[in-house]
Write an enzyme that holds these catalytic residues in place. Structure first.
Site, short mmCIF file in Angstrom:
data_model
loop_
_atom_site.label_atom_id
_atom_site.label_comp_id
_atom_site.label_asym_id
_atom_site.label_seq_id
_atom_site.Cartn_x
_atom_site.Cartn_y
_atom_site.Cartn_z
N ASP A 276 49.77 108.62 14.66
CA ASP A 276 50.83 107.84 14.00
C ASP A 276 51.80 107.36 15.06
O ASP A 276 51.72 107.78 16.22
CB ASP A 276 51.52 108.66 12.91
CG ASP A 276 52.32 109.84 13.43
OD1 ASP A 276 51.98 110.37 14.51
OD2 ASP A 276 53.29 110.26 12.77
N HIS B 40 43.46 114.76 22.15
CA HIS B 40 44.56 113.81 22.18
C HIS B 40 45.25 113.86 23.55
O HIS B 40 45.30 114.91 24.19
CB HIS B 40 45.56 114.16 21.07
CG HIS B 40 46.56 113.11 20.78
ND1 HIS B 40 47.71 112.95 21.52
CD2 HIS B 40 46.60 112.14 19.82
CE1 HIS B 40 48.41 111.95 21.03
NE2 HIS B 40 47.76 111.43 20.01
#
Length: 219
Positions: free
Chosen positions: A59, A180
């Site tokens: 996000d 990530h």
């Protein structure tokens, strides 16, 4: 079909009407990012028919003067740690010095769709707009891209991005997954994953112009 037609169809769906109401309420009552007018910036910068690469994040950045509608990209000189790590891996992977300003528009213009699984966020609260309905829209976007026949590389960073892998069934495409780039996880498989050179190798093998990962003045 292009992104305009895709979004026009999504906006007619019941889930989207609930999503828009929820997002509008969030923006009316809290500081949210990116700027409301830039929520769909990723789609406007990279035409569907021009997509070569999809980089999928979680996000938007949740601090002021950072997110502007492209995953991992910022318009400020203070680079978030995830982007610092992306540049570090880019430098190590490509064996080239990387000193860039954080704005990844130049990648979007080359056919790199920089998409988050959730397109908005409340200030200071990572993943705060999870389950509002964005995941449905980005599921549908990934499914639409999967149907395209041009060779595309999907780079999935982190668990939220990797959850979309179930929609990637087209054998014309390449899927690259890793941890990530966040400092919390980058050392668990992001560093050393070499996504940039692997992407260009795949594109070249399929007769597609590779991505210039580093801005021209830095090459």
């Amino acid at each position: 079909m292009g992104w305009k037609e895709f979004l026009d169809e999504e906006k007619k769906q019941p889930y989207y009407l609930k999503l828009k109401q929820a997002v509008d309420e969030e923006y009316a009552n809290y500081r949210c990012f990116p700027d409301y007018r830039r929520i769909y910036h990723a789609f406007s910068k990279t035409k569907m028919e021009n997509i070569k690469v999809v980089i999928l994040g979680q996000d938007p950045y949740h601090e002021i003067n950072q997110a502007h509608g492209l995953a991992f990209s910022v318009l400020c000189p203070d680079l978030p740690p995830s982007l610092v790590n992306i540049y570090k891996e880019m430098s190590d992977d490509l064996q080239i010095a990387v000193h860039q300003d954080g704005n990844l528009d130049y990648l979007a213009e080359q056919g790199v769709l920089l998409l988050n699984t959730v397109l908005t966020v409340r200030e200071g609260q990572a993943f705060s707009h999870r389950n509002l309905g964005w995941e449905i829209l980005t599921d549908h976007a990934i499914q639409k891209i999967n149907e395209l026949n041009q060779p595309i590389v999907f780079i999935l960073w982190g668990a939220a991005a990797q959850a979309k892998k179930i929609y990637l069934t087209n054998p014309n495409h390449l899927i690259l997954s890793s941890a990530h780039p966040s400092p919390l996880s980058a050392h668990r498989g992001f560093f050393g994953s070499k996504p940039f050179s692997k992407t260009n190798r795949f594109l070249k093998e399929h007769g597609v112009e590779p991505i210039h990962w580093v801005k021209a003045q830095n090459v």
